[in-house]
Write an enzyme that holds these catalytic residues in place. Structure first.
Site, PDB file in Angstrom:
ATOM      1  N   SER A  68    -102.689 -12.323  69.637  1.00 25.16           N
ATOM      2  CA  SER A  68    -104.124 -12.620  69.675  1.00 25.16           C
ATOM      3  C   SER A  68    -104.491 -13.373  68.404  1.00 25.16           C
ATOM      4  O   SER A  68    -103.857 -13.161  67.352  1.00 25.16           O
ATOM      5  CB  SER A  68    -104.937 -11.331  69.739  1.00 25.16           C
ATOM      6  OG  SER A  68    -106.308 -11.604  69.499  1.00 25.16           O
TER       7      SER A  68
ATOM      8  N   TYR B 107    -106.658  -2.768  67.219  1.00 22.53           N
ATOM      9  CA  TYR B 107    -106.122  -3.825  68.101  1.00 22.53           C
ATOM     10  C   TYR B 107    -105.536  -4.965  67.264  1.00 22.53           C
ATOM     11  O   TYR B 107    -104.417  -5.422  67.517  1.00 22.53           O
ATOM     12  CB  TYR B 107    -107.248  -4.325  69.000  1.00 22.53           C
ATOM     13  CG  TYR B 107    -106.890  -5.494  69.891  1.00 22.53           C
ATOM     14  CD1 TYR B 107    -106.082  -5.319  71.011  1.00 22.53           C
ATOM     15  CD2 TYR B 107    -107.385  -6.772  69.636  1.00 22.53           C
ATOM     16  CE1 TYR B 107    -105.772  -6.393  71.840  1.00 22.53           C
ATOM     17  CE2 TYR B 107    -107.082  -7.847  70.457  1.00 22.53           C
ATOM     18  CZ  TYR B 107    -106.275  -7.652  71.559  1.00 22.53           C
ATOM     19  OH  TYR B 107    -105.972  -8.713  72.378  1.00 22.53           O
TER      20      TYR B 107
HETATM   21  P1  NDP Z   1    -106.680  -7.737  81.529  1.00 21.72           P
HETATM   22  O1  NDP Z   1    -107.118  -6.351  81.193  1.00 21.72           O
HETATM   23  O2  NDP Z   1    -107.622  -8.633  82.226  1.00 21.72           O
HETATM   24  O3  NDP Z   1    -105.320  -7.671  82.345  1.00 21.72           O
HETATM   25  C1  NDP Z   1    -104.282  -6.901  81.819  1.00 21.72           C
HETATM   26  C2  NDP Z   1    -103.072  -6.962  82.727  1.00 21.72           C
HETATM   27  O4  NDP Z   1    -102.083  -6.135  82.141  1.00 21.72           O
HETATM   28  C3  NDP Z   1    -103.336  -6.427  84.099  1.00 21.72           C
HETATM   29  O5  NDP Z   1    -102.497  -7.074  85.014  1.00 21.72           O
HETATM   30  C4  NDP Z   1    -102.958  -4.961  83.947  1.00 21.72           C
HETATM   31  O6  NDP Z   1    -102.521  -4.448  85.178  1.00 21.72           O
HETATM   32  C5  NDP Z   1    -101.806  -5.023  82.980  1.00 21.72           C
HETATM   33  N1  NDP Z   1    -101.713  -3.845  82.169  1.00 21.72           N
HETATM   34  C6  NDP Z   1    -102.679  -3.228  81.446  1.00 21.72           C
HETATM   35  N2  NDP Z   1    -102.185  -2.139  80.841  1.00 21.72           N
HETATM   36  C7  NDP Z   1    -100.888  -2.079  81.197  1.00 21.72           C
HETATM   37  C8  NDP Z   1     -99.853  -1.175  80.898  1.00 21.72           C
HETATM   38  N3  NDP Z   1    -100.046  -0.103  80.147  1.00 21.72           N
HETATM   39  N4  NDP Z   1     -98.638  -1.413  81.429  1.00 21.72           N
HETATM   40  C9  NDP Z   1     -98.405  -2.482  82.239  1.00 21.72           C
HETATM   41  N5  NDP Z   1     -99.358  -3.346  82.556  1.00 21.72           N
HETATM   42  C10 NDP Z   1    -100.584  -3.153  82.030  1.00 21.72           C
HETATM   43  O7  NDP Z   1    -106.236  -8.370  80.122  1.00 21.72           O
HETATM   44  P2  NDP Z   1    -106.059  -9.892  79.656  1.00 21.72           P
HETATM   45  O8  NDP Z   1    -105.473 -10.690  80.751  1.00 21.72           O
HETATM   46  O9  NDP Z   1    -107.330 -10.313  79.026  1.00 21.72           O
HETATM   47  O10 NDP Z   1    -105.019  -9.700  78.457  1.00 21.72           O
HETATM   48  C11 NDP Z   1    -103.637  -9.979  78.594  1.00 21.72           C
HETATM   49  C12 NDP Z   1    -103.026 -10.052  77.206  1.00 21.72           C
HETATM   50  O11 NDP Z   1    -103.693 -11.051  76.439  1.00 21.72           O
HETATM   51  C13 NDP Z   1    -103.144  -8.762  76.395  1.00 21.72           C
HETATM   52  O12 NDP Z   1    -101.969  -8.576  75.641  1.00 21.72           O
HETATM   53  C14 NDP Z   1    -104.328  -9.042  75.487  1.00 21.72           C
HETATM   54  O13 NDP Z   1    -104.273  -8.270  74.321  1.00 21.72           O
HETATM   55  C15 NDP Z   1    -104.126 -10.510  75.215  1.00 21.72           C
HETATM   56  N6  NDP Z   1    -105.314 -11.196  74.747  1.00 21.72           N
HETATM   57  C16 NDP Z   1    -106.411 -11.318  75.556  1.00 21.72           C
HETATM   58  C17 NDP Z   1    -107.538 -11.974  75.091  1.00 21.72           C
HETATM   59  C18 NDP Z   1    -108.775 -12.145  75.910  1.00 21.72           C
HETATM   60  O14 NDP Z   1    -109.785 -12.593  75.356  1.00 21.72           O
HETATM   61  N7  NDP Z   1    -108.771 -11.824  77.201  1.00 21.72           N
HETATM   62  C19 NDP Z   1    -107.574 -12.539  73.737  1.00 21.72           C
HETATM   63  C20 NDP Z   1    -106.365 -12.362  72.981  1.00 21.72           C
HETATM   64  C21 NDP Z   1    -105.291 -11.716  73.484  1.00 21.72           C
HETATM   65  P3  NDP Z   1    -102.987  -3.009  85.740  1.00 21.72           P
HETATM   66  O15 NDP Z   1    -104.444  -3.074  85.951  1.00 21.72           O
HETATM   67  O16 NDP Z   1    -102.189  -2.836  86.967  1.00 21.72           O
HETATM   68  O17 NDP Z   1    -102.589  -2.049  84.679  1.00 21.72           O
END
Ligand code: NDP
Length: 247
Positions: free
Chosen positions: A142, A156
């Site tokens: 991030s 985080y």
């Molecule tokens: P979302 O919450 O929209 O999606 C997260 C995804 O990860 C879902 O598919 C979810 O599936 C899965 N997931 C969540 N927890 C787990 C777990 N414990 N084990 C396996 N799968 C998991 O998040 P984003 O798409 O926004 O974020 C994705 C990545 O990008 C993260 O690492 C986040 O920190 C990073 N990021 C995001 C930013 C943003 O602004 N959105 C900015 C900077 C970094 P399910 O629901 O089935 O668990």
């Protein structure tokens, strides 16, 4: 599309929606067969599998909570059983606890560390046994792993800082195998985790230079480039896609 990943196998963690789903689909557009993991959203995961198959490539979805070491290891083995090896690993599964550090209970601290740090390390260890020379390890850190403008993201940000140094350290260990290790650092991207509307969005939007949230496809495009052959000399680096947040 360039089809730069024709014949390659990718594993994207946490790819039932959001940034991970966009990455899985984009890597398939580039020609890869794709394995994904998710923790809860089976329907979303199935939709991603269908989207990859519609592009003419193979896909499998495996339920594996990134905090569960055994489940993560088993998921990697299942992906290898399906496709024989893993050329590209994208460590995307992650979560955030937006609240003041002092008020964050231990179980929530453990959860964010287990998913965002230990999950990345354990997945990478399991995958490395099956990654040929020339492979790609890409973690989704991030922009707050390098610089932080808003309060409430301390734990985080610390986990994403850990992903940054994990990336740099591992790049030094895997260079002799031609495996590159990079950290893609998104800024505010409109997903369920960080919706572009609401109180929480206002300061993040204000911190961007482009005055907008990013789209998941804008992160996926960078990941696809780093995964491809044109990025063979890029390793140990932190590539920020944040609309100028950290400028
Ligand atoms: P979302 O919450 O929209 O999606 C997260 C995804 O990860 C879902 O598919 C979810 O599936 C899965 N997931 C969540 N927890 C787990 C777990 N414990 N084990 C396996 N799968 C998991 O998040 P984003 O798409 O926004 O974020 C994705 C990545 O990008 C993260 O690492 C986040 O920190 C990073 N990021 C995001 C930013 C943003 O602004 N959105 C900015 C900077 C970094 P399910 O629901 O089935 O668990």
């Amino acid at each position: 599309m360039s089809h730069s990943l024709e014949g390659k196998v990718a594993l994207v963690t946490g790819a039932s929606r959001g940034i991970g789903a966009a990455i899985a689909k984009r890597l398939a557009q580039e020609g890869a067969n794709v394995a994904i993991t998710y923790s809860k959203d089976a329907k979303g995961a199935e939709a991603v599998v269908s989207a990859v198959e519609a592009l003419g490539h193979k896909a499998v979805a495996v339920q594996a909570d990134a905090a569960d070491v055994k489940a993560v290891t088993a998921a990697v083995e299942q992906a290898v059983k399906a496709f024989g090896r893993i050329d590209v690993l994208v460590n995307n599964a992650g979560t955030a606890i937006p609240k003041p550090f002092e008020d964050t209970p231990l179980d929530e601290l453990n959860r964010v560390i287990d998913i965002n740090v230990r999950g990345v390390m354990v997945t990478t260890q399991a995958v490395l046994k099956h990654m040929p020379n020339g492979g790609r390890i890409i973690s989704i850190g991030s922009c707050v792993g390098e610089r932080i403008m808003t309060p409430g993201l301390t734990a985080y940000a610390a986990t994403k800082g850990a992903v940054k140094m994990f990336t740099q350290g591992l790049a030094r260990e895997l260079g002799s195998r031609g495996i590159t290790v990079n950290n893609v650092q998104p800024g505010p991207i409109d997903t369920d985790l960080n919706p572009a509307s609401g109180d929480w969005a206002t300061p993040q939007l204000a911190a961007t230079a482009l005055n907008r949230y990013g789209h998941v496809d804008e992160v996926a495009a960078l990941v696809a480039f780093v995964a491809g052959p044109d990025a063979a000399y890029i390793t140990g680096t932190n590539l920020t896609v944040d609309g100028g947040t950290n400028a």
